[in-house]
Structures are given as C-alpha cells and as structure tokens.
Design a protein around this motif. Structure first.
Motif, mmCIF file in Angstrom:
data_model
loop_
_atom_site.group_PDB
_atom_site.id
_atom_site.type_symbol
_atom_site.label_atom_id
_atom_site.label_comp_id
_atom_site.label_asym_id
_atom_site.label_seq_id
_atom_site.Cartn_x
_atom_site.Cartn_y
_atom_site.Cartn_z
ATOM 1 N N VAL A 118 41.065 71.001 52.709
ATOM 2 C CA VAL A 118 40.090 70.907 51.603
ATOM 3 C C VAL A 118 38.866 70.054 51.937
ATOM 4 O O VAL A 118 37.935 69.980 51.137
ATOM 5 C CB VAL A 118 40.767 70.351 50.328
ATOM 6 N N MET A 119 38.861 69.405 53.107
ATOM 7 C CA MET A 119 37.742 68.517 53.448
ATOM 8 C C MET A 119 36.583 69.311 54.051
ATOM 9 O O MET A 119 36.466 69.453 55.267
ATOM 10 C CB MET A 119 38.206 67.421 54.412
ATOM 11 N N LYS A 120 35.743 69.820 53.178
ATOM 12 C CA LYS A 120 34.565 70.577 53.591
ATOM 13 C C LYS A 120 33.403 70.243 52.671
ATOM 14 O O LYS A 120 33.588 70.002 51.475
ATOM 15 C CB LYS A 120 34.835 72.087 53.537
ATOM 16 N N MET A 121 32.212 70.231 53.232
ATOM 17 C CA MET A 121 31.004 70.057 52.440
ATOM 18 C C MET A 121 29.814 70.532 53.268
ATOM 19 O O MET A 121 29.932 70.669 54.499
ATOM 20 C CB MET A 121 30.840 68.593 52.003
ATOM 21 N N PRO A 122 28.671 70.832 52.641
ATOM 22 C CA PRO A 122 27.505 71.283 53.407
ATOM 23 C C PRO A 122 27.126 70.280 54.491
ATOM 24 O O PRO A 122 27.067 69.073 54.233
ATOM 25 C CB PRO A 122 26.409 71.409 52.337
ATOM 26 N N VAL A 123 26.885 70.783 55.695
ATOM 27 C CA VAL A 123 26.606 69.915 56.840
ATOM 28 C C VAL A 123 25.286 69.182 56.674
ATOM 29 O O VAL A 123 24.284 69.767 56.256
ATOM 30 C CB VAL A 123 26.586 70.726 58.155
#
Length: 326
Positions: A118-123
């Motif tokens: 779940v650890m994702k975000m816009p770079v």
C-alpha cells in the motif's frame, strides 16, 4: 528536562495525564490516547509528504504506524516556547521486535510485506533514492581509497593490518556485485518502481517494529528516511541485520522470505536484485568507512572485533548470498 517539548501539546488541544521518556522523545498519555513528542530536524516539505503517506496507509493496511498528528492550525510541526520545532505522533503500547525471538522477526517480515502493498504515492524527484549502481561505484572507490591510505602508513595497528589482509577479497566481491547489477534487469526494475510510485521505509529494522500489547497487531515507526525506490531494499536491510546476528542461518533466511512472500510475492527480477544486494560486502564497507572518517589515532577493540567477525563469517555469508534469489 521532563518539560522539554511538552508545552506543544496545547497546540493540539491535548493535555498530558502522564509522561515518560523513550529513546530521544517523550511519550504522553492523553485523553485522546497515547502520543509521542519528538524534536524535529527535517524539512517541512518532506514532513508533510510523510504525514500524507502515513494517513493514507492507515486506511489500507492492518499494520499500524506512528501517524503524524496535525496541530489545531493544520500544521505538522509546532514550535515550543523556545522556538524549538517538534512533531507529535500517534503512539502505541508495546515493545520493540526482539531479534532473539523467531516469531517476532517473522512478524516484522509480514508487517513489511503488508506495508509494501500500500506504500505508493506520486513520485517527487527530491525524494528519489540514489541509483544502487551509483552507490556501489562510490563505495568501491572509497574502499580503494582507504586501501591506498592504509598501505601508505608506516606504522599500522591491528585493525589496519587485518584490513589489508582482507580488503582484496572483499573489494573483489564489491566489484563483482556491481558487474552483476549492471548486467541485470535492475534499471528496468527501478524504472517500474518509480513509475508506480513505490515508497520505501528507508530504515526498516527491529527498533522500528513494535509488537503491540494485544499480540495481534504490529506497528511500524520512524518513517523519516522514506524515499521512492525498489521496495525490496527494505527487505534486504531488515534481513541483513537479522542474518548477521544468526551467523547467516539459511533456514531462517528462507523462512523470512517465505513469510514475506505469503503476503507480497517477489518477481524474478526482485529476487535477482535481492541476491545481488546480499552479495555486496556492505557491512565491511561500513566498518572501513567508519574507520576512515573518524579518529585513526585510536581504534577501539570493538571495531577490531567487528572486523574479525565479518571475516570469520565470510564463507557462510557467501553461501547465503549465492543461494538467495534462486
């Protein structure tokens, strides 16, 4: 000293009922639950991104985190009466992961796998970790520089003599790992990770994994060194420290991998990456670099013992690294 930072609680509408010290911080019992107050030395921009990441995770994973709480004005950093910056985090009742307990370290591996899903975000380019190829080239150059420095010394202590006896072997392992990395699918793996916006914890170790009092949940803390990178880097860092303590016990290593993969299976490319990471003499480089950047007039016996341990574990470490990834 107990009051240090405590005054910021009023900026959160919180009142402390009890307070005690923990490593570099204060833990407070409040009417709204347990919180931790910690002096802040980073940048507000990265802190805000970290707070948003942890808030997002809290709704997607059963693994708890030390969410950063906003103050009454919506900010994540608060100044005390002496203008010292602090942050306030949600905190839990429990204990650190015990590396002597196999169940605990397997819980740590499972918690990491759950978070990685779940650890994702816009770079954001500011927070993309350096390429591993660049890191290995730099480390190998540093080892050659240290070898040249030590070789030129007329009078050598025990540490330096042991270093010269072992450097050629470990440097060769470093060069081979770099060659393997550059001929592997690492760059595509890294491009894919950045395209997906995958986030690494950055300092995933037993000190940042908490086994909660109910024994049904784990909490992961201290995300301050988070970055965008190949997430298996976290798994490598966690496993390497455990394996060093267990004399590179292959059965335990396999169990940790199996525990992780029950939740988040690794691709063929990720396994190859993990194998290459384990084949690099990172602990040896760290010890040599510490020697070079600190006072060389006096070398502690502890560092001499560390070097002896690294060299004595050489064959078991190599056997483990060659089997990992197959």
């Amino acid at each position: 000293m107990y009051d240090r930072g405590l005054s910021v609680l009023e900026q959160y509408g919180l009142e402390s009922n009890a307070v005690y010290r923990t490593r570099g911080a204060l833990v407070c019992e409040t009417g709204q639950g347990r919180v931790l107050i910690k002096e802040f030395g980073g940048t507000p921009r990265k802190l805000e991104c970290q707070a948003l990441l942890l808030s997002d995770i809290s709704g997607k994973s059963q693994v708890l985190t030390d969410e950063i709480l906003p103050n009454l004005e919506g900010g994540y950093m608060s100044l005390d009466k002496e203008n010292v910056p602090y942050i306030v985090k949600r905190w839990y009742e429990g204990r650190e992961c015990d590396t002597r307990c196999e169940e605990d370290i397997c819980t740590g591996a499972a918690a990491l796998a759950s978070l990685h899903k779940v650890m994702k975000m816009p770079v954001q380019e500011h927070y993309v970790r350096e390429s591993l190829s660049q890191e290995y080239r730099r480390h190998n150059a540093e080892l050659r520089k240290i070898r040249k420095f030590v070789s030129a010394k007329k009078k050598k202590n025990d540490f330096e003599l042991q270093f010269l006896d072992s450097i050629q072997c470990f440097l060769q392992h470093g060069e081979t790992a770099l060659d393997r990395l550059e001929s592997s699918g690492y760059e595509k793996l890294r491009e894919h990770a950045l395209g997906e916006g995958t986030v690494c914890h950055g300092e995933y170790n037993q000190h940042n994994v908490w086994i909660l009092k109910d024994h049904e949940h784990a909490a992961v803390t201290n995300f301050d060194k988070w970055s965008f990178d190949v997430q298996v880097a976290d798994l490598y860092q966690f496993m390497r420290k455990i394996m060093e303590k267990y004399d590179w016990d292959r059965k335990l290593g396999e169990k940790l991998l199996e525990t992780y993969e029950e939740i988040r299976p690794l691709s063929k490319e990720e396994r190859e990456y993990l194998s290459i990471r384990f084949s690099y003499p990172e602990k040896y480089w760290k010890l040599a670099n510490y020697y070079y950047t600190h006072n060389k007039a006096w070398i502690s016996e502890k560092n001499v013992e560390k070097l002896k341990k690294i060299t004595s574990q050489h064959d078991k470490w190599r056997n483990f690294s060659e089997k990992t990834g197959m």
